[in-house]
Write an enzyme that holds these catalytic residues in place. Structure first.
Site, PDB file in Angstrom:
ATOM      1  N   LYS A  51       0.827  -1.213   0.000  1.00  0.00           N
ATOM      2  CA  LYS A  51       0.000   0.000   0.000  1.00  0.00           C
ATOM      3  C   LYS A  51       0.859   1.260   0.000  1.00  0.00           C
ATOM      4  O   LYS A  51       1.927   1.287   0.600  1.00  0.00           O
ATOM      5  CB  LYS A  51      -0.911   0.034   1.236  1.00  0.00           C
ATOM      6  CG  LYS A  51      -1.956  -1.070   1.287  1.00  0.00           C
ATOM      7  CD  LYS A  51      -2.891  -0.884   2.478  1.00  0.00           C
ATOM      8  CE  LYS A  51      -3.988  -1.944   2.475  1.00  0.00           C
ATOM      9  NZ  LYS A  51      -4.993  -1.703   3.532  1.00  0.00           N
ATOM     10  N   GLY A  80      -8.541   4.527  -1.361  1.00  0.00           N
ATOM     11  CA  GLY A  80      -9.350   4.366  -2.567  1.00  0.00           C
ATOM     12  C   GLY A  80      -8.706   3.470  -3.600  1.00  0.00           C
ATOM     13  O   GLY A  80      -9.066   3.524  -4.766  1.00  0.00           O
ATOM     14  N   GLU A 128       1.036  -4.868   4.443  1.00  0.00           N
ATOM     15  CA  GLU A 128       0.146  -5.536   5.396  1.00  0.00           C
ATOM     16  C   GLU A 128      -0.078  -6.963   4.915  1.00  0.00           C
ATOM     17  O   GLU A 128      -0.002  -7.236   3.712  1.00  0.00           O
ATOM     18  CB  GLU A 128      -1.224  -4.830   5.446  1.00  0.00           C
ATOM     19  CG  GLU A 128      -1.226  -3.532   6.237  1.00  0.00           C
ATOM     20  CD  GLU A 128      -2.584  -2.828   6.244  1.00  0.00           C
ATOM     21  OE1 GLU A 128      -2.715  -1.848   6.983  1.00  0.00           O
ATOM     22  OE2 GLU A 128      -3.492  -3.270   5.518  1.00  0.00           O
ATOM     23  N   TYR A 134      -2.447  -9.708   3.643  1.00  0.00           N
ATOM     24  CA  TYR A 134      -3.682  -9.528   2.880  1.00  0.00           C
ATOM     25  C   TYR A 134      -4.815 -10.299   3.538  1.00  0.00           C
ATOM     26  O   TYR A 134      -4.727 -11.518   3.711  1.00  0.00           O
ATOM     27  CB  TYR A 134      -3.482  -9.998   1.432  1.00  0.00           C
ATOM     28  CG  TYR A 134      -4.736  -9.893   0.586  1.00  0.00           C
ATOM     29  CD1 TYR A 134      -5.307  -8.659   0.303  1.00  0.00           C
ATOM     30  CD2 TYR A 134      -5.348 -11.032   0.077  1.00  0.00           C
ATOM     31  CE1 TYR A 134      -6.462  -8.551  -0.460  1.00  0.00           C
ATOM     32  CE2 TYR A 134      -6.505 -10.946  -0.701  1.00  0.00           C
ATOM     33  CZ  TYR A 134      -7.051  -9.697  -0.961  1.00  0.00           C
ATOM     34  OH  TYR A 134      -8.187  -9.604  -1.708  1.00  0.00           O
ATOM     35  N   HIS A 142     -16.156  -4.673   4.671  1.00  0.00           N
ATOM     36  CA  HIS A 142     -15.702  -3.316   4.946  1.00  0.00           C
ATOM     37  C   HIS A 142     -16.713  -2.696   5.914  1.00  0.00           C
ATOM     38  O   HIS A 142     -17.846  -2.432   5.529  1.00  0.00           O
ATOM     39  CB  HIS A 142     -15.626  -2.511   3.650  1.00  0.00           C
ATOM     40  CG  HIS A 142     -15.343  -1.056   3.834  1.00  0.00           C
ATOM     41  ND1 HIS A 142     -14.201  -0.457   3.385  1.00  0.00           N
ATOM     42  CD2 HIS A 142     -16.053  -0.089   4.435  1.00  0.00           C
ATOM     43  CE1 HIS A 142     -14.235   0.823   3.702  1.00  0.00           C
ATOM     44  NE2 HIS A 142     -15.347   1.072   4.346  1.00  0.00           N
ATOM     45  N   ARG A 164     -13.599  13.356   6.881  1.00  0.00           N
ATOM     46  CA  ARG A 164     -14.604  14.177   6.187  1.00  0.00           C
ATOM     47  C   ARG A 164     -15.991  13.580   6.446  1.00  0.00           C
ATOM     48  O   ARG A 164     -16.111  12.463   6.924  1.00  0.00           O
ATOM     49  CB  ARG A 164     -14.344  14.130   4.683  1.00  0.00           C
ATOM     50  CG  ARG A 164     -14.425  12.699   4.150  1.00  0.00           C
ATOM     51  CD  ARG A 164     -14.379  12.591   2.642  1.00  0.00           C
ATOM     52  NE  ARG A 164     -14.639  11.226   2.211  1.00  0.00           N
ATOM     53  CZ  ARG A 164     -13.748  10.256   2.165  1.00  0.00           C
ATOM     54  NH1 ARG A 164     -12.496  10.491   2.526  1.00  0.00           N
ATOM     55  NH2 ARG A 164     -14.075   9.042   1.782  1.00  0.00           N
ATOM     56  N   VAL A 215     -20.169  10.256   1.678  1.00  0.00           N
ATOM     57  CA  VAL A 215     -21.330  10.104   0.799  1.00  0.00           C
ATOM     58  C   VAL A 215     -22.463   9.393   1.540  1.00  0.00           C
ATOM     59  O   VAL A 215     -23.616   9.807   1.499  1.00  0.00           O
ATOM     60  CB  VAL A 215     -20.935   9.302  -0.469  1.00  0.00           C
ATOM     61  CG1 VAL A 215     -22.170   8.978  -1.317  1.00  0.00           C
ATOM     62  CG2 VAL A 215     -19.896  10.040  -1.292  1.00  0.00           C
ATOM     63  N   ARG A 243     -26.490   3.910  -4.499  1.00  0.00           N
ATOM     64  CA  ARG A 243     -25.987   5.063  -5.258  1.00  0.00           C
ATOM     65  C   ARG A 243     -26.448   4.927  -6.705  1.00  0.00           C
ATOM     66  O   ARG A 243     -26.205   3.909  -7.346  1.00  0.00           O
ATOM     67  CB  ARG A 243     -24.467   5.108  -5.223  1.00  0.00           C
ATOM     68  CG  ARG A 243     -23.906   5.322  -3.838  1.00  0.00           C
ATOM     69  CD  ARG A 243     -22.423   5.626  -3.904  1.00  0.00           C
ATOM     70  NE  ARG A 243     -21.838   5.652  -2.578  1.00  0.00           N
ATOM     71  CZ  ARG A 243     -20.609   6.059  -2.311  1.00  0.00           C
ATOM     72  NH1 ARG A 243     -19.829   6.470  -3.310  1.00  0.00           N
ATOM     73  NH2 ARG A 243     -20.149   6.060  -1.084  1.00  0.00           N
TER      74      ARG A 243
HETATM   75  C1  MV4 Z   1      -6.937  -4.302   2.455  1.00  0.00           C
HETATM   76  C2  MV4 Z   1      -7.620  -5.448   2.006  1.00  0.00           C
HETATM   77  C3  MV4 Z   1      -7.199  -6.678   2.471  1.00  0.00           C
HETATM   78  N1  MV4 Z   1      -6.133  -6.750   3.309  1.00  0.00           N
HETATM   79  N2  MV4 Z   1      -5.900  -4.441   3.302  1.00  0.00           N
HETATM   80  C4  MV4 Z   1      -9.128  -1.152  -0.382  1.00  0.00           C
HETATM   81  C5  MV4 Z   1      -9.049   0.350  -0.363  1.00  0.00           C
HETATM   82  C6  MV4 Z   1      -8.383   0.753   0.900  1.00  0.00           C
HETATM   83  N3  MV4 Z   1      -9.268   1.584   1.652  1.00  0.00           N
HETATM   84  C7  MV4 Z   1      -8.053  -0.497   1.620  1.00  0.00           C
HETATM   85  N4  MV4 Z   1      -8.519  -1.604   0.819  1.00  0.00           N
HETATM   86  C8  MV4 Z   1      -8.297  -2.887   1.177  1.00  0.00           C
HETATM   87  N5  MV4 Z   1      -7.279  -3.071   2.073  1.00  0.00           N
HETATM   88  C9  MV4 Z   1      -5.521  -5.639   3.699  1.00  0.00           C
HETATM   89  N6  MV4 Z   1      -4.472  -5.739   4.522  1.00  0.00           N
HETATM   90  C10 MV4 Z   1      -8.682  -5.271   1.122  1.00  0.00           C
HETATM   91  C11 MV4 Z   1      -9.015  -4.002   0.686  1.00  0.00           C
HETATM   92  C12 MV4 Z   1     -10.069  -3.939  -0.262  1.00  0.00           C
HETATM   93  C13 MV4 Z   1     -11.263  -3.348   0.042  1.00  0.00           C
HETATM   94  C14 MV4 Z   1     -11.476  -2.749   1.274  1.00  0.00           C
HETATM   95  C15 MV4 Z   1     -12.661  -2.167   1.576  1.00  0.00           C
HETATM   96  C16 MV4 Z   1     -13.676  -2.203   0.632  1.00  0.00           C
HETATM   97  C17 MV4 Z   1     -13.490  -2.763  -0.586  1.00  0.00           C
HETATM   98  C18 MV4 Z   1     -12.293  -3.347  -0.911  1.00  0.00           C
HETATM   99  C19 MV4 Z   1     -12.129  -3.929  -2.146  1.00  0.00           C
HETATM  100  C20 MV4 Z   1     -10.940  -4.502  -2.449  1.00  0.00           C
HETATM  101  C21 MV4 Z   1      -9.902  -4.500  -1.523  1.00  0.00           C
END
Ligand code: MV4
Length: 446
Positions: free
Chosen positions: A158, A164, A200, A202, A208, A292, A295, A338
């Site tokens: 990352k 995003g 990190e 995965y 989420h 912030r 949405v 949305r």
């Molecule tokens: C992650 C993850 C899995 N493992 N981190 C996507 C955007 C950013 N905000 C962080 N994201 C993710 N981080 C680790 N260590 C999976 C995602 C991710 C994701 C997170 C939230 C909502 C949708 C997503 C779609 C794909 C990947």
């Protein structure tokens, strides 16, 4: 309290903020670009000022234009909405210099949470669980390779300035590490002029889950429960709901308290969001903080009865929070879809154009936040979201039925929209069972 607020945004969020101000007896100034002269937000505000050409860079992102408009209209505060300058610490500092109150967190807090690698360490120190990963920022692919081995594969690379999805790569094996790290880093340099990376472990197919928090200038912090935002496509949320069916009252209390601790550790003030990943074993991990209004704030408003925009304004005016944690009760269930002007058949390509016919659903438990009207010409320069359709019912099943009914009543003619796609999501069996994660769209729609 403020006398006049300038809204540094457009579309439905500008309209949303104007309405909150009107209810509070605060005068409003809309700003609009040359492409937005027929926009609803410019019509609804008490005053409207053109701030520049169509391109966002020359208008909604033009700090000097915005500050000049604020001074010229004698507004005493700026609400940034979301996107545009809402998380720009330089803009916050400029507002301070002009004696204009920025309705949002202080500049240093935006910077502290904007560096996602540093934010991780702030959270570790505060005892907030994070995904196992790198302690130090990583600049060098050789260092990254070794740290990845210690964390264990699969790995998520990352960008510290990311969010995003930009500058982010999944790495499934050591053989793929170098190319993925270097590609992510290249993307980060191009997008953010920053080569700072972190790693990190995965987390496979998580939910989420984000917690809404409110913090005042006097050290009071509360949370307003969670939103489940697992239904996303290419990091664009499509459906959000509150509460999440994956969160028991006990887990809500624990994660909510953790979110409050996270906000306090950040020195947070105003409305903010703590993002977590929730894995298959219901273990949760902080990933980032959004500094912030978001949405999807409306679904939290529907289940708590709390007006988040009014709270933001009161907090910025220095008032202490009137709500205590025990005053916050989650009632019923809310879902948001949305609605975007885009063509799902053409890879969701944006579809600007004129709205020839329009009918919004209404009735008990239905809310539509939008800035379009019959005859409105959607400009091609900005986001393709044209409406947020929200429903509220006593439980999730009722809310799903209500959303299906509302989607059926919705008429938007003249442009392609994702309404049919939203139908398919709401009708999906896994969705109806609450069986969702961040891979949902990929799993069922490709
Ligand atoms: C992650 C993850 C899995 N493992 N981190 C996507 C955007 C950013 N905000 C962080 N994201 C993710 N981080 C680790 N260590 C999976 C995602 C991710 C994701 C997170 C939230 C909502 C949708 C997503 C779609 C794909 C990947």
């Amino acid at each position: 309290m403020f006398h006049k607020i300038l809204i540094a945004n457009r579309g439905e969020i500008a309209v949303r903020i104007i309405r909150a101000c009107r209810e509070m007896g605060i005068a409003t100034v809309a700003v609009y670009s040359e492409a937005d002269s027929d926009s609803l937000h410019a019509m609804l505000a008490d005053e409207a000022i053109c701030i520049g050409p169509a391109s966002s860079l020359d208008s909604y992102l033009n700090m000097e234009s915005l500050l000049s408009a604020t001074v010229a209209t004698k507004a005493d505060a700026i609400h940034p909405g979301f996107g545009f300058l809402s998380e720009n610490s330089k803009f916050v500092t400029l507002c301070e210099k002009c004696h204009i109150k920025f309705i949002g967190p202080p500049a240093d807090v935006i910077d502290r949470m904007g560096n996602k690698s540093a934010a991780r360490n702030t959270m570790i120190e505060a005892g907030v669980p994070v995904v196992p990963g790198s302690k130090e920022p990583i600049y060098d692919v050789r260092v990254g390779r070794e740290v990845a081995k210690q964390i264990g594969y699969p790995i998520m690379v990352k960008a510290a300035s990311g969010g995003g999805g930009k500058g982010m790569r999944i790495v499934r094996s050591p053989q793929e590490f170098d190319s993925n790290f270097l590609n992510a880093q290249r993307e980060s340099i191009n997008s953010f002029s920053d080569d700072t990376m972190y790693l990190e472990h995965y987390v496979e197919s998580p939910r989420h889950i984000e917690f809404q928090i409110l913090a005042d200038e006097h050290g009071n912090v509360i949370h307003l429960g969670e939103r489940d935002c697992s239904i996303q496509r290419r990091h664009q949320k499509l459906v959000e709901e509150s509460p999440s069916i994956a969160i028991s009252p006990e887990l809500r209390k624990e994660m909510g308290e953790t979110a409050v601790r996270a906000a306090k550790a950040a020195g947070y003030v105003n409305a903010g969001t703590i993002e977590f990943l929730l894995d298959k074993n219901n273990k949760y991990y902080f990933i980032e903080m959004n500094t912030r209004i978001q949405v999807e704030h409306g679904v939290t408003e529907l289940v708590t009865g709390i007006d988040l925009i009014k709270e933001q304004i009161r907090i910025a005016a220095g008032e202490p929070l009137q709500l205590k944690q025990e005053d916050v009760q989650i009632h019923g269930h809310a879902i948001e879809c949305r609605i975007n002007a885009e063509n799902p058949a053409k890879n969701f390509m944006p579809c600007p154009g004129q709205i020839t016919e329009l009918h919004f659903p209404g009735g008990n438990g239905i809310r539509v936040d939008s800035a379009i009207y019959p005859g409105y010409q959607i400009p091609p320069y900005y986001d393709s979201m044209i409406a947020k359709l929200m429903v509220y019912d006593k439980d999730r099943e009722g809310a799903i039925q209500k959303m299906l009914s509302a989607l059926g009543e919705l008429v938007v003619e003249g442009v392609n929209t994702n309404v049919e796609f939203q139908f398919e999501i709401l009708e999906n069996e896994a969705f109806q069972e609450g069986n969702v994660n961040t891979d949902f769209i990929e799993t069922y729609f490709s």
